[in-house]
Design a protein around this motif. Structure first.
Motif, PDB file in Angstrom:
ATOM      1  N   ASP A 185       0.915  -1.099  -0.107  1.00 27.16           N
ATOM      2  CA  ASP A 185       0.031  -0.193   0.067  1.00 27.16           C
ATOM      3  C   ASP A 185       0.941   1.370   0.045  1.00 27.16           C
ATOM      4  O   ASP A 185       1.560   1.577   0.837  1.00 27.16           O
ATOM      5  N   LEU A 186       0.955   1.989  -0.840  1.00 33.50           N
ATOM      6  CA  LEU A 186       1.509   3.239  -1.214  1.00 33.50           C
ATOM      7  C   LEU A 186       0.902   4.377  -1.736  1.00 33.50           C
ATOM      8  O   LEU A 186       1.233   5.294  -2.411  1.00 33.50           O
ATOM      9  N   SER A 187      -0.398   4.390  -0.849  1.00 36.49           N
ATOM     10  CA  SER A 187      -1.237   5.491  -1.143  1.00 36.49           C
ATOM     11  C   SER A 187      -1.099   6.792  -0.698  1.00 36.49           C
ATOM     12  O   SER A 187      -0.148   6.784   0.005  1.00 36.49           O
ATOM     13  N   GLY A 188      -1.438   7.861  -1.323  1.00 38.00           N
ATOM     14  CA  GLY A 188      -1.062   9.337  -0.924  1.00 38.00           C
ATOM     15  C   GLY A 188       0.240   9.523  -1.199  1.00 38.00           C
ATOM     16  O   GLY A 188       0.671  10.462  -0.357  1.00 38.00           O
ATOM     17  N   ASN A 189       0.818   9.083  -2.183  1.00 43.71           N
ATOM     18  CA  ASN A 189       2.320   9.748  -2.380  1.00 43.71           C
ATOM     19  C   ASN A 189       2.197  10.203  -3.719  1.00 43.71           C
ATOM     20  O   ASN A 189       1.380  10.777  -4.193  1.00 43.71           O
ATOM     21  N   LYS A 190       3.258  10.522  -4.311  1.00 40.30           N
ATOM     22  CA  LYS A 190       3.694  11.481  -5.608  1.00 40.30           C
ATOM     23  C   LYS A 190       4.111  10.321  -6.895  1.00 40.30           C
ATOM     24  O   LYS A 190       4.718  11.026  -7.692  1.00 40.30           O
ATOM     25  N   ILE A 191       3.805   9.049  -6.725  1.00 41.13           N
ATOM     26  CA  ILE A 191       4.280   8.122  -7.754  1.00 41.13           C
ATOM     27  C   ILE A 191       3.779   8.374  -9.006  1.00 41.13           C
ATOM     28  O   ILE A 191       2.546   8.399  -9.221  1.00 41.13           O
ATOM     29  N   GLU A 192       4.623   8.487 -10.066  1.00 36.72           N
ATOM     30  CA  GLU A 192       4.212   8.839 -11.605  1.00 36.72           C
ATOM     31  C   GLU A 192       4.103   7.619 -12.213  1.00 36.72           C
ATOM     32  O   GLU A 192       3.487   7.298 -13.247  1.00 36.72           O
ATOM     33  N   VAL A 193       5.046   6.305 -12.118  1.00 41.06           N
ATOM     34  CA  VAL A 193       5.425   5.390 -12.652  1.00 41.06           C
ATOM     35  C   VAL A 193       5.348   4.010 -12.021  1.00 41.06           C
ATOM     36  O   VAL A 193       6.094   3.979 -11.064  1.00 41.06           O
ATOM     37  N   LEU A 194       4.549   3.136 -12.236  1.00 35.56           N
ATOM     38  CA  LEU A 194       4.590   1.882 -11.731  1.00 35.56           C
ATOM     39  C   LEU A 194       5.658   1.099 -12.506  1.00 35.56           C
ATOM     40  O   LEU A 194       5.428   0.883 -13.684  1.00 35.56           O
ATOM     41  N   PRO A 195       6.674   0.632 -11.870  1.00 38.98           N
ATOM     42  CA  PRO A 195       7.746   0.034 -12.767  1.00 38.98           C
ATOM     43  C   PRO A 195       7.436  -1.338 -13.327  1.00 38.98           C
ATOM     44  O   PRO A 195       6.602  -2.143 -12.907  1.00 38.98           O
ATOM     45  N   THR A 196       8.120  -1.706 -14.591  1.00 40.20           N
ATOM     46  CA  THR A 196       7.989  -3.086 -14.948  1.00 40.20           C
ATOM     47  C   THR A 196       8.153  -4.113 -14.240  1.00 40.20           C
ATOM     48  O   THR A 196       7.656  -5.210 -14.217  1.00 40.20           O
ATOM     49  N   THR A 197       8.970  -3.796 -13.244  1.00 40.73           N
ATOM     50  CA  THR A 197       9.420  -4.762 -12.050  1.00 40.73           C
ATOM     51  C   THR A 197       8.416  -5.284 -11.423  1.00 40.73           C
ATOM     52  O   THR A 197       8.500  -6.158 -10.569  1.00 40.73           O
ATOM     53  N   ILE A 198       7.263  -4.538 -11.511  1.00 40.18           N
ATOM     54  CA  ILE A 198       6.134  -4.994 -10.427  1.00 40.18           C
ATOM     55  C   ILE A 198       5.618  -6.521 -10.623  1.00 40.18           C
ATOM     56  O   ILE A 198       5.099  -7.327  -9.929  1.00 40.18           O
ATOM     57  N   GLY A 199       5.975  -7.018 -12.124  1.00 41.90           N
ATOM     58  CA  GLY A 199       5.602  -8.126 -12.397  1.00 41.90           C
ATOM     59  C   GLY A 199       6.573  -9.318 -11.614  1.00 41.90           C
ATOM     60  O   GLY A 199       6.112 -10.478 -11.591  1.00 41.90           O
ATOM     61  N   ASN A 200       7.387  -8.990 -10.672  1.00 43.80           N
ATOM     62  CA  ASN A 200       8.327  -9.836 -10.030  1.00 43.80           C
ATOM     63  C   ASN A 200       7.833 -10.093  -8.816  1.00 43.80           C
ATOM     64  O   ASN A 200       8.683 -10.599  -7.906  1.00 43.80           O
ATOM     65  N   PHE A 201       6.628 -10.079  -8.388  1.00 42.86           N
ATOM     66  CA  PHE A 201       6.136 -10.194  -7.109  1.00 42.86           C
ATOM     67  C   PHE A 201       5.095 -11.317  -7.069  1.00 42.86           C
ATOM     68  O   PHE A 201       3.843 -10.941  -6.952  1.00 42.86           O
ATOM     69  N   PRO A 202       5.362 -12.615  -7.200  1.00 42.14           N
ATOM     70  CA  PRO A 202       4.365 -13.719  -7.497  1.00 42.14           C
ATOM     71  C   PRO A 202       3.624 -13.864  -6.306  1.00 42.14           C
ATOM     72  O   PRO A 202       2.481 -14.759  -6.774  1.00 42.14           O
ATOM     73  N   GLN A 203       3.912 -13.448  -5.139  1.00 40.47           N
ATOM     74  CA  GLN A 203       2.965 -14.062  -4.006  1.00 40.47           C
ATOM     75  C   GLN A 203       1.924 -12.707  -3.807  1.00 40.47           C
ATOM     76  O   GLN A 203       1.176 -12.894  -2.861  1.00 40.47           O
ATOM     77  N   LEU A 204       2.352 -11.604  -4.499  1.00 43.64           N
ATOM     78  CA  LEU A 204       1.176 -10.390  -4.366  1.00 43.64           C
ATOM     79  C   LEU A 204      -0.304 -10.778  -4.452  1.00 43.64           C
ATOM     80  O   LEU A 204      -0.813 -11.006  -5.214  1.00 43.64           O
ATOM     81  N   LYS A 205      -1.066 -10.366  -3.291  1.00 41.26           N
ATOM     82  CA  LYS A 205      -2.427 -10.445  -3.276  1.00 41.26           C
ATOM     83  C   LYS A 205      -3.168  -9.105  -3.281  1.00 41.26           C
ATOM     84  O   LYS A 205      -4.480  -9.149  -3.669  1.00 41.26           O
ATOM     85  N   SER A 206      -2.496  -8.120  -2.823  1.00 48.84           N
ATOM     86  CA  SER A 206      -3.125  -6.888  -2.850  1.00 48.84           C
ATOM     87  C   SER A 206      -2.238  -5.591  -3.231  1.00 48.84           C
ATOM     88  O   SER A 206      -1.196  -5.498  -2.437  1.00 48.84           O
ATOM     89  N   LEU A 207      -2.465  -5.071  -4.098  1.00 51.44           N
ATOM     90  CA  LEU A 207      -1.771  -3.660  -4.545  1.00 51.44           C
ATOM     91  C   LEU A 207      -2.709  -2.603  -4.469  1.00 51.44           C
ATOM     92  O   LEU A 207      -3.557  -2.505  -5.369  1.00 51.44           O
ATOM     93  N   THR A 208      -2.209  -1.507  -3.730  1.00 53.56           N
ATOM     94  CA  THR A 208      -2.928  -0.240  -3.636  1.00 53.56           C
ATOM     95  C   THR A 208      -2.158   0.928  -3.813  1.00 53.56           C
ATOM     96  O   THR A 208      -0.897   1.157  -3.090  1.00 53.56           O
ATOM     97  N   LEU A 209      -2.430   1.783  -4.889  1.00 51.82           N
ATOM     98  CA  LEU A 209      -1.611   2.870  -4.967  1.00 51.82           C
ATOM     99  C   LEU A 209      -2.786   3.943  -5.395  1.00 51.82           C
ATOM    100  O   LEU A 209      -2.792   4.764  -6.148  1.00 51.82           O
ATOM    101  N   ASN A 210      -3.749   4.225  -4.480  1.00 54.66           N
ATOM    102  CA  ASN A 210      -4.617   5.355  -4.215  1.00 54.66           C
ATOM    103  C   ASN A 210      -4.089   6.716  -4.317  1.00 54.66           C
ATOM    104  O   ASN A 210      -3.013   6.899  -3.457  1.00 54.66           O
ATOM    105  N   SER A 211      -4.632   7.825  -4.839  1.00 60.21           N
ATOM    106  CA  SER A 211      -4.100   9.015  -4.842  1.00 60.21           C
ATOM    107  C   SER A 211      -2.638   9.220  -5.163  1.00 60.21           C
ATOM    108  O   SER A 211      -1.560   9.679  -4.049  1.00 60.21           O
ATOM    109  N   ASN A 212      -2.213   8.966  -6.138  1.00 58.94           N
ATOM    110  CA  ASN A 212      -0.840   9.232  -6.827  1.00 58.94           C
ATOM    111  C   ASN A 212      -0.909   9.857  -7.914  1.00 58.94           C
ATOM    112  O   ASN A 212      -2.061  10.600  -8.101  1.00 58.94           O
ATOM    113  N   ARG A 213      -0.014   9.942  -8.579  1.00 66.45           N
ATOM    114  CA  ARG A 213       0.072  10.514 -10.200  1.00 66.45           C
ATOM    115  C   ARG A 213       0.157   9.458 -11.350  1.00 66.45           C
ATOM    116  O   ARG A 213       0.760  10.051 -12.362  1.00 66.45           O
ATOM    117  N   LEU A 214       0.007   8.384 -11.019  1.00 67.85           N
ATOM    118  CA  LEU A 214       0.133   7.317 -12.179  1.00 67.85           C
ATOM    119  C   LEU A 214      -0.565   7.662 -13.410  1.00 67.85           C
ATOM    120  O   LEU A 214      -2.065   8.001 -13.410  1.00 67.85           O
TER     121      LEU A 214
END
Length: 238
Positions: A44-73
């Motif tokens: 959970d990285l909500s409420g930040n200023k992140i503009e890009v979700l990196p391609t490496t996001i695909g490297n987390f095979p166990q991930l069940k929940s991904l939250t990036l509300n209120s960023n700049r994606l």
């Protein structure tokens, strides 16, 4: 945020499988999370200023929940499709305009929440998400609900506060759809497919704030059938 703070967060995450860092002004997805690819289940990285979700996001095979509300994606990388265990993807309040086709590969996904973005077309290719319970596309710029909507397995579709003036009658063929929210759009009474009332499973059909008075729904053929479903559902949860 200092390195030591991040370090202690990482150490905790190593043990818990949960990484939560909200409202810290982060401008990019923490590279250091790559050390936790094997056991990270919740991010959970909500409420930040992140503009890009990196391609490496695909490297987390166990991930069940991904939250990036209120960023700049502004977009989602196609590598997101590798997250085969992902059940919740919440990206509300960003600047996303389009979704990658690989989103349809998230076979475990139950909640897809994209409220408050800049999506102008109803997303296609989500019919493969057989576990999907909630699709939230409220507060976007969608203008019509196309025929492909019938492929969706969602129980609830939230399209409040868009610019919708056309809804395909095919929406009544969604096999699991119980809640359809279309509040504050640009719908005329004549744009409401009667099949939603007569033939669908929908037991909560929410259309306040459109270009007609809600009580005029009662004039449509099939309203009684809809009310039977609505009342039965209310009794069940009473």
């Amino acid at each position: 945020m200092g390195n030591s703070a991040l370090k202690s967060h990482l150490e905790t995450s190593q043990k818990t499988g949960v990484f939560q860092l909200t409202g810290k002004g982060l401008q990019e997805f923490p590279e250091e999370l790559q050390r936790l690819t094997a056991n990270l289940r919740t991010v959970d990285l909500s409420g930040n200023k992140i503009e890009v979700l990196p391609t490496t996001i695909g490297n987390f095979p166990q991930l069940k929940s991904l939250t990036l509300n209120s960023n700049r994606l502004v977009g989602i990388p196609s590598e997101i499709g590798k997250l085969k265990k992902l059940e919740t993807l919440s990206l509300n309040g960003n600047r996303i305009q389009q979704l990658p086709p690989t989103l349809g590969q998230l076979k475990a996904l139950r909640t897809l929440s994209l409220a408050g973005n800049q999506i102008s077309e109803f997303p296609s290719g989500l019919g493969t998400l057989r576990q999907l319970d909630l699709l939230d596309l409220s507060r976007n710029k969608i203008q019509n609900v196309p025929e492909e909507v019938s492929e969706l397995q969602a129980i609830e579709i939230n399209l409040n506060q868009n610019q919708i003036s056309v809804v395909s009658a095919e929406v009544s063929r969604c096999p699991r759809l119980k809640v359809l929210r279309l509040e504050e759009n640009c719908l005329e009474l004549s744009s409401i497919p009667q099949s939603i009332l007569t033939e669908s499973q929908v037991s909560l059909f929410s259309v306040e704030g459109n270009l007609f008075e809600v009580k005029r729904l009662r004039d449509l053929e099939g309203y009684d059938k809809y009310m039977e479903r609505f009342t039965a559902t209310k009794k069940k949860f009473a």
